[in-house]
Enzyme design. Structure first.
Site, PDB file in Angstrom:
ATOM      1  N   TYR A  58      12.841  36.972  58.451  1.00  0.00           N
ATOM      2  CA  TYR A  58      11.799  37.982  58.241  1.00  0.00           C
ATOM      3  C   TYR A  58      10.402  37.381  58.426  1.00  0.00           C
ATOM      4  O   TYR A  58       9.464  37.723  57.714  1.00  0.00           O
ATOM      5  CB  TYR A  58      11.967  38.652  56.856  1.00  0.00           C
ATOM      6  CG  TYR A  58      13.370  39.173  56.634  1.00  0.00           C
ATOM      7  CD1 TYR A  58      13.829  40.261  57.347  1.00  0.00           C
ATOM      8  CD2 TYR A  58      14.260  38.539  55.750  1.00  0.00           C
ATOM      9  CE1 TYR A  58      15.136  40.730  57.179  1.00  0.00           C
ATOM     10  CE2 TYR A  58      15.561  38.999  55.579  1.00  0.00           C
ATOM     11  CZ  TYR A  58      15.983  40.095  56.304  1.00  0.00           C
ATOM     12  OH  TYR A  58      17.269  40.558  56.142  1.00  0.00           O
ATOM     13  N   CYS A 101      -9.085  39.977  58.494  1.00  0.00           N
ATOM     14  CA  CYS A 101     -10.127  40.566  57.650  1.00  0.00           C
ATOM     15  C   CYS A 101      -9.544  41.460  56.570  1.00  0.00           C
ATOM     16  O   CYS A 101      -9.657  42.684  56.615  1.00  0.00           O
ATOM     17  CB  CYS A 101     -11.103  41.327  58.524  1.00  0.00           C
ATOM     18  SG  CYS A 101     -11.916  40.202  59.651  1.00  0.00           S
ATOM     19  N   GLU A 102      -8.881  40.854  55.639  1.00  0.00           N
ATOM     20  CA  GLU A 102      -8.283  41.555  54.502  1.00  0.00           C
ATOM     21  C   GLU A 102      -8.190  40.554  53.370  1.00  0.00           C
ATOM     22  O   GLU A 102      -7.773  39.411  53.595  1.00  0.00           O
ATOM     23  CB  GLU A 102      -6.828  41.965  54.803  1.00  0.00           C
ATOM     24  CG  GLU A 102      -6.680  42.995  55.845  1.00  0.00           C
ATOM     25  CD  GLU A 102      -5.789  44.158  55.414  1.00  0.00           C
ATOM     26  OE1 GLU A 102      -5.541  44.327  54.208  1.00  0.00           O
ATOM     27  OE2 GLU A 102      -5.392  44.885  56.312  1.00  0.00           O
ATOM     28  N   TYR A 139       5.370  41.167  49.729  1.00  0.00           N
ATOM     29  CA  TYR A 139       6.289  41.047  48.574  1.00  0.00           C
ATOM     30  C   TYR A 139       5.839  40.008  47.563  1.00  0.00           C
ATOM     31  O   TYR A 139       6.627  39.615  46.705  1.00  0.00           O
ATOM     32  CB  TYR A 139       7.697  40.610  49.029  1.00  0.00           C
ATOM     33  CG  TYR A 139       8.243  41.267  50.254  1.00  0.00           C
ATOM     34  CD1 TYR A 139       8.549  42.630  50.254  1.00  0.00           C
ATOM     35  CD2 TYR A 139       8.497  40.535  51.408  1.00  0.00           C
ATOM     36  CE1 TYR A 139       9.074  43.231  51.384  1.00  0.00           C
ATOM     37  CE2 TYR A 139       9.028  41.131  52.538  1.00  0.00           C
ATOM     38  CZ  TYR A 139       9.306  42.483  52.517  1.00  0.00           C
ATOM     39  OH  TYR A 139       9.841  43.069  53.634  1.00  0.00           O
ATOM     40  N   GLU A 192      27.401  40.771  56.442  1.00  0.00           N
ATOM     41  CA  GLU A 192      26.195  40.908  57.263  1.00  0.00           C
ATOM     42  C   GLU A 192      25.084  39.992  56.738  1.00  0.00           C
ATOM     43  O   GLU A 192      24.033  40.468  56.324  1.00  0.00           O
ATOM     44  CB  GLU A 192      25.682  42.353  57.204  1.00  0.00           C
ATOM     45  CG  GLU A 192      26.662  43.405  57.672  1.00  0.00           C
ATOM     46  CD  GLU A 192      26.171  44.827  57.426  1.00  0.00           C
ATOM     47  OE1 GLU A 192      26.574  45.722  58.171  1.00  0.00           O
ATOM     48  OE2 GLU A 192      25.387  45.038  56.474  1.00  0.00           O
ATOM     49  N   PRO A 193      25.303  38.698  56.724  1.00  0.00           N
ATOM     50  CA  PRO A 193      24.272  37.817  56.182  1.00  0.00           C
ATOM     51  C   PRO A 193      23.101  37.677  57.151  1.00  0.00           C
ATOM     52  O   PRO A 193      23.297  37.519  58.353  1.00  0.00           O
ATOM     53  CB  PRO A 193      25.007  36.475  56.042  1.00  0.00           C
ATOM     54  CG  PRO A 193      26.028  36.513  57.134  1.00  0.00           C
ATOM     55  CD  PRO A 193      26.459  37.955  57.258  1.00  0.00           C
ATOM     56  N   GLY A 194      21.903  37.761  56.633  1.00  0.00           N
ATOM     57  CA  GLY A 194      20.713  37.563  57.454  1.00  0.00           C
ATOM     58  C   GLY A 194      19.941  36.364  56.936  1.00  0.00           C
ATOM     59  O   GLY A 194      19.935  35.275  57.511  1.00  0.00           O
ATOM     60  N   ARG A 195      19.343  36.550  55.758  1.00  0.00           N
ATOM     61  CA  ARG A 195      18.479  35.520  55.173  1.00  0.00           C
ATOM     62  C   ARG A 195      19.219  34.204  54.945  1.00  0.00           C
ATOM     63  O   ARG A 195      18.700  33.131  55.190  1.00  0.00           O
ATOM     64  CB  ARG A 195      17.969  36.041  53.819  1.00  0.00           C
ATOM     65  CG  ARG A 195      16.887  35.204  53.192  1.00  0.00           C
ATOM     66  CD  ARG A 195      16.596  35.692  51.776  1.00  0.00           C
ATOM     67  NE  ARG A 195      16.372  37.097  51.659  1.00  0.00           N
ATOM     68  CZ  ARG A 195      15.179  37.696  51.778  1.00  0.00           C
ATOM     69  NH1 ARG A 195      14.115  36.976  52.009  1.00  0.00           N
ATOM     70  NH2 ARG A 195      15.068  38.997  51.650  1.00  0.00           N
ATOM     71  N   GLY A 210      22.693  40.000  51.736  1.00  0.00           N
ATOM     72  CA  GLY A 210      22.060  39.911  50.417  1.00  0.00           C
ATOM     73  C   GLY A 210      22.040  38.534  49.786  1.00  0.00           C
ATOM     74  O   GLY A 210      21.323  38.322  48.807  1.00  0.00           O
TER      75      GLY A 210
HETATM   76  N1  LLP Z   1      22.823  44.598  55.930  1.00  0.00           N
HETATM   77  C1  LLP Z   1      21.964  45.626  55.730  1.00  0.00           C
HETATM   78  C2  LLP Z   1      22.482  46.992  55.804  1.00  0.00           C
HETATM   79  C3  LLP Z   1      20.618  45.373  55.434  1.00  0.00           C
HETATM   80  O1  LLP Z   1      19.795  46.390  55.214  1.00  0.00           O
HETATM   81  C4  LLP Z   1      20.160  44.030  55.371  1.00  0.00           C
HETATM   82  C5  LLP Z   1      18.754  43.721  55.099  1.00  0.00           C
HETATM   83  C6  LLP Z   1      21.089  43.004  55.620  1.00  0.00           C
HETATM   84  C7  LLP Z   1      22.421  43.318  55.890  1.00  0.00           C
HETATM   85  C8  LLP Z   1      20.719  41.549  55.586  1.00  0.00           C
HETATM   86  O2  LLP Z   1      20.340  41.198  54.309  1.00  0.00           O
HETATM   87  P1  LLP Z   1      20.068  39.656  53.930  1.00  0.00           P
HETATM   88  O3  LLP Z   1      21.378  38.935  54.066  1.00  0.00           O
HETATM   89  O4  LLP Z   1      19.062  39.143  54.867  1.00  0.00           O
HETATM   90  O5  LLP Z   1      19.589  39.708  52.535  1.00  0.00           O
HETATM   91  N2  LLP Z   1      11.927  41.894  54.954  1.00  0.00           N
HETATM   92  C9  LLP Z   1      12.507  41.602  53.670  1.00  0.00           C
HETATM   93  C10 LLP Z   1      14.009  41.734  53.673  1.00  0.00           C
HETATM   94  C11 LLP Z   1      14.504  43.090  54.119  1.00  0.00           C
HETATM   95  C12 LLP Z   1      16.010  43.192  54.128  1.00  0.00           C
HETATM   96  C13 LLP Z   1      16.448  44.425  54.824  1.00  0.00           C
HETATM   97  N3  LLP Z   1      17.852  44.610  54.924  1.00  0.00           N
HETATM   98  C14 LLP Z   1      12.045  40.210  53.255  1.00  0.00           C
HETATM   99  O6  LLP Z   1      11.291  39.582  53.976  1.00  0.00           O
HETATM  100  O7  LLP Z   1      12.402  39.743  52.177  1.00  0.00           O
END
Ligand code: LLP
Length: 418
Positions: free
Chosen positions: A373, A344-345, A317, A274-277, A240
């Site tokens: 993402y 084409c959108e 988004y 669980e960092p992603g972004r 998050g």
């Molecule tokens: N853990 C869980 C259970 C999640 O559902 C997610 C993201 C994460 C960790 C990683 O979250 P982050 O650290 O990346 O915020 N496609 C969207 C974002 C969808 C996020 C889904 N879940 C976008 O492009 O903004």
């Protein structure tokens, strides 16, 4: 912090001129900085080193094998959400005890594969899912380790599509239902209830929603530990953390640690993140080429060879991605452009009403902060080929995923004989 910057009016990724990359590999291309990804993992490790957490990079943000290999070598585990992600995790040799598996709809096959590999735990999102995991574990004569995902009913103050901790969201289990599950734990003899999970959303700029959610979860843990005489070994705090796309001022990993660590003082469980972004967003760009400049009475359109099928975030988004020319011309006049793709959108707008230096056919532009993402959400809409992916490390670069070909996008299709 990231490693894309201008040196003498040319955009560089680490020590490589981005234009040199696209001139060699073609466009569109996703380009990643090895250093940015690994530095971000290091930043979280450092901020939380006093509690020795398990950092499971959320690979849904960017699951390129090259990226996974880099973060796993840096010591991270992986947060997965599907059998496909498990397969990728195995391919890069991620230790099973560093894998956590989330998602509201795990199939029997996915659960079985994860049990066979011996992952650390499942983040369980409903009682029917728990029942299935129990049955499968029993039939495999294994024990399944489980973390119940709590829905704390907290607003993360982010985009509706990426907020996950409110009561009306499909994610997690409300506190009362979760407590009910613990009261029935004896029915689940093949399950080890070893952890609690909470993830309230994505792109969360301030620490406050996290604190609010974690306080609720801590109260819940106290309650169940006392009532059911069990010990929670892990608290998984999800992801998050936000990235900078425009002018956001998100908390740093250190701010975040300073804000939340006091909540967990004296606690025995191990924290999981669980960092992603945070790890990946500004580690990547999408580079494209201007095909045409089209002027109408009301707009200037820069039409590029990259589109919503390559980067869906602006369409889905209304996300903002900065647009930078790969070669800056400080003397050029500025115009206001909509930067659009060939799909084409009318929603195929990657950037709207941007003040950009005059663009001409053949110019290259970069859509910034596209490492998270981006490619993972790309599609073949309009039968467009997915871009190639390039990883830069220092002064070297390598194509880590080739551009698709037309035969590849119809592979597996047949015309029936009736
Ligand atoms: N853990 C869980 C259970 C999640 O559902 C997610 C993201 C994460 C960790 C990683 O979250 P982050 O650290 O990346 O915020 N496609 C969207 C974002 C969808 C996020 C889904 N879940 C976008 O492009 O903004």
């Amino acid at each position: 912090m990231h490693d894309f910057k201008y040196i003498g009016h040319e955009l560089y990724c680490e020590k490589v001129r981005v234009r040199d990359i696209v001139e060699k590999v073609g466009s569109p291309a996703y380009i990643y900085s090895y250093k940015t990804f690994t530095d971000h993992i290091a930043k979280i490790q450092k901020a939380f080193q006093s509690v020795n957490p398990l950092i499971c990079y959320s690979m849904k943000a960017n699951s390129s094998l090259a990226i996974l290999d880099a973060v796993v070598k840096k010591g991270a585990g992986l947060d997965i959400v599907s059998g496909g992600e498990l397969y990728r995790a195995q391919r890069v040799g991620c230790h099973p005890q560093k894998i956590v598996f989330a998602g509201v709809g795990k199939s029997a096959e996915e659960i079985e594969a994860a049990l066979r590999y011996g992952i650390l735990f499942f983040n369980v999102e409903s009682e029917p899912e728990l029942k299935l995991i129990h049955q499968i574990a029993e039939s495999m004569k294994k024990r399944a380790r489980v973390s119940l995902r709590i829905n704390p009913d907290v607003d993360a103050h982010t985009h509706d599509h990426i907020t996950t901790g409110k009561a009306e969201s499909k994610f997690g289990i409300d506190l009362a239902t979760a407590k009910g599950i613990f009261s029935r734990q004896k029915q689940y003899s093949a399950i080890d209830f070893c952890a609690i999970h909470v993830h309230i959303g994505s792109q969360i700029v301030s620490g406050d929603p996290f604190v609010k959610a974690f306080k609720k979860v801590l109260k819940f843990i106290d309650d169940i530990e006392k009532t059911y005489r069990l010990k929670i070994e892990y608290l998984n705090l999800g992801g998050g953390l936000a990235a900078v796309y425009k002018n956001e001022k998100p908390q740093t990993a250190e701010d975040y640690a300073r804000k939340i660590l006091p909540l967990f003082k004296g606690r025995k469980f191990r924290l999981v993140f669980e960092p992603g972004r945070f790890v990946s967003a500004n580690g990547g760009i999408l580079a494209g080429k201007v095909l045409y400049v089209k002027q109408t009475n009301v707009k200037n359109f820069a039409i590029t060879d990259t589109a919503m099928n390559d980067l869906i975030r602006p369409t889905l988004y209304e996300a903002h991605h900065e647009v930078l020319p790969l070669t800056e011309n400080p003397k050029a006049r500025k115009w206001i452009y909509d930067v659009v793709g060939p799909v084409c959108e009318s929603g195929d707008v990657l950037a709207r009403d941007r003040h950009l230096q005059e663009l001409n056919a053949g110019d290259y532009v970069a859509f910034m902060t596209a490492g998270a993402y981006g490619f993972v959400m790309a599609s073949n809409y309009n039968s467009r080929l997915k871009p190639c992916e390039v990883l830069v490390k220092g002064s070297r670069f390598e194509v880590v995923r080739k551009r698709e070909t037309y035969p590849q996008i119809i592979a597996g299709e047949t015309i029936p004989n009736f």
